[in-house]
Design a protein around this motif. Sequence first.
Motif, PDB file in Angstrom:
ATOM      1  N   ASN A   3     -15.562  20.054  26.711  1.00  0.00           N
ATOM      2  CA  ASN A   3     -16.570  20.060  25.647  1.00  0.00           C
ATOM      3  C   ASN A   3     -17.955  19.668  26.158  1.00  0.00           C
ATOM      4  O   ASN A   3     -18.964  20.001  25.529  1.00  0.00           O
ATOM      5  N   LEU A   4     -18.000  18.947  27.284  1.00  0.00           N
ATOM      6  CA  LEU A   4     -19.274  18.568  27.896  1.00  0.00           C
ATOM      7  C   LEU A   4     -19.765  19.622  28.892  1.00  0.00           C
ATOM      8  O   LEU A   4     -20.780  19.431  29.549  1.00  0.00           O
ATOM      9  N   GLY A   5     -19.013  20.720  29.020  1.00  0.00           N
ATOM     10  CA  GLY A   5     -19.428  21.802  29.905  1.00  0.00           C
ATOM     11  C   GLY A   5     -18.915  21.715  31.326  1.00  0.00           C
ATOM     12  O   GLY A   5     -19.350  22.478  32.192  1.00  0.00           O
ATOM     13  N   VAL A   6     -17.983  20.794  31.602  1.00  0.00           N
ATOM     14  CA  VAL A   6     -17.440  20.673  32.951  1.00  0.00           C
ATOM     15  C   VAL A   6     -16.566  21.894  33.242  1.00  0.00           C
ATOM     16  O   VAL A   6     -15.776  22.327  32.405  1.00  0.00           O
ATOM     17  N   GLU A   7     -16.729  22.438  34.437  1.00  0.00           N
ATOM     18  CA  GLU A   7     -16.009  23.639  34.860  1.00  0.00           C
ATOM     19  C   GLU A   7     -14.696  23.257  35.541  1.00  0.00           C
ATOM     20  O   GLU A   7     -14.701  22.519  36.536  1.00  0.00           O
ATOM     21  N   PHE A   8     -13.591  23.747  35.008  1.00  0.00           N
ATOM     22  CA  PHE A   8     -12.270  23.483  35.575  1.00  0.00           C
ATOM     23  C   PHE A   8     -11.769  24.697  36.333  1.00  0.00           C
ATOM     24  O   PHE A   8     -11.888  25.830  35.865  1.00  0.00           O
ATOM     25  N   SER A   9     -11.170  24.463  37.501  1.00  0.00           N
ATOM     26  CA  SER A   9     -10.540  25.543  38.263  1.00  0.00           C
ATOM     27  C   SER A   9      -9.031  25.542  38.042  1.00  0.00           C
ATOM     28  O   SER A   9      -8.369  26.540  38.293  1.00  0.00           O
ATOM     29  N   VAL A  10      -8.488  24.404  37.599  1.00  0.00           N
ATOM     30  CA  VAL A  10      -7.075  24.309  37.236  1.00  0.00           C
ATOM     31  C   VAL A  10      -7.013  23.618  35.879  1.00  0.00           C
ATOM     32  O   VAL A  10      -7.461  22.481  35.729  1.00  0.00           O
ATOM     33  N   ASN A  11      -6.487  24.330  34.895  1.00  0.00           N
ATOM     34  CA  ASN A  11      -6.306  23.761  33.564  1.00  0.00           C
ATOM     35  C   ASN A  11      -5.109  22.813  33.585  1.00  0.00           C
ATOM     36  O   ASN A  11      -4.318  22.846  34.531  1.00  0.00           O
ATOM     37  N   PRO A  12      -4.941  21.969  32.564  1.00  0.00           N
ATOM     38  CA  PRO A  12      -3.816  21.037  32.556  1.00  0.00           C
ATOM     39  C   PRO A  12      -2.489  21.741  32.858  1.00  0.00           C
ATOM     40  O   PRO A  12      -2.138  22.734  32.220  1.00  0.00           O
ATOM     41  N   THR A  13      -1.811  21.222  33.878  1.00  0.00           N
ATOM     42  CA  THR A  13      -0.582  21.833  34.377  1.00  0.00           C
ATOM     43  C   THR A  13       0.418  20.737  34.717  1.00  0.00           C
ATOM     44  O   THR A  13       0.081  19.803  35.445  1.00  0.00           O
TER      45      THR A  13
END
Length: 131
Positions: free
Chosen positions: A97-107
């Motif tokens: 929500n703060l715009g942080v870019e994730f390369s791996v979503n919760p897994t």
Amino acid sequence: MKIKVLSIPVQDQEKALKFYTETLGFIKKVDVPLSEENRWLTVVNKEEQDGAEILLEPSPKHFEPAKTYQKALFDAGIPYTQFNVENVQQEYDRLNNLGVEFSVNPTEMGTVKIAVFNDTCGNKIQIVEML
């Protein structure tokens, strides 16, 4: 032995300070100028202010092996380090929500749940929840 300071190489200390404090929620502990360009700049967990410090260490501009190592880890998607969290999904949602870019979503991976994000300063950081 006791861990007091861990360093994370960052390409821009001011940008890193803003990200690690305003976005991740750490607080600045030490900020001492070392030269015109570099500072001894550490952040800590606000609930453990006497705990381990993260040194936001300037990524060496004139030491090619360090630049190559940091870029190789980033390009391969390998996290430079990891932070434990109580709930990966909640932290993922907050940071997303703060715009942080994730390369791996919760897994989920066995006994842990992980996610990996870009710290905007040349590193992938993994967050981990013990299940």
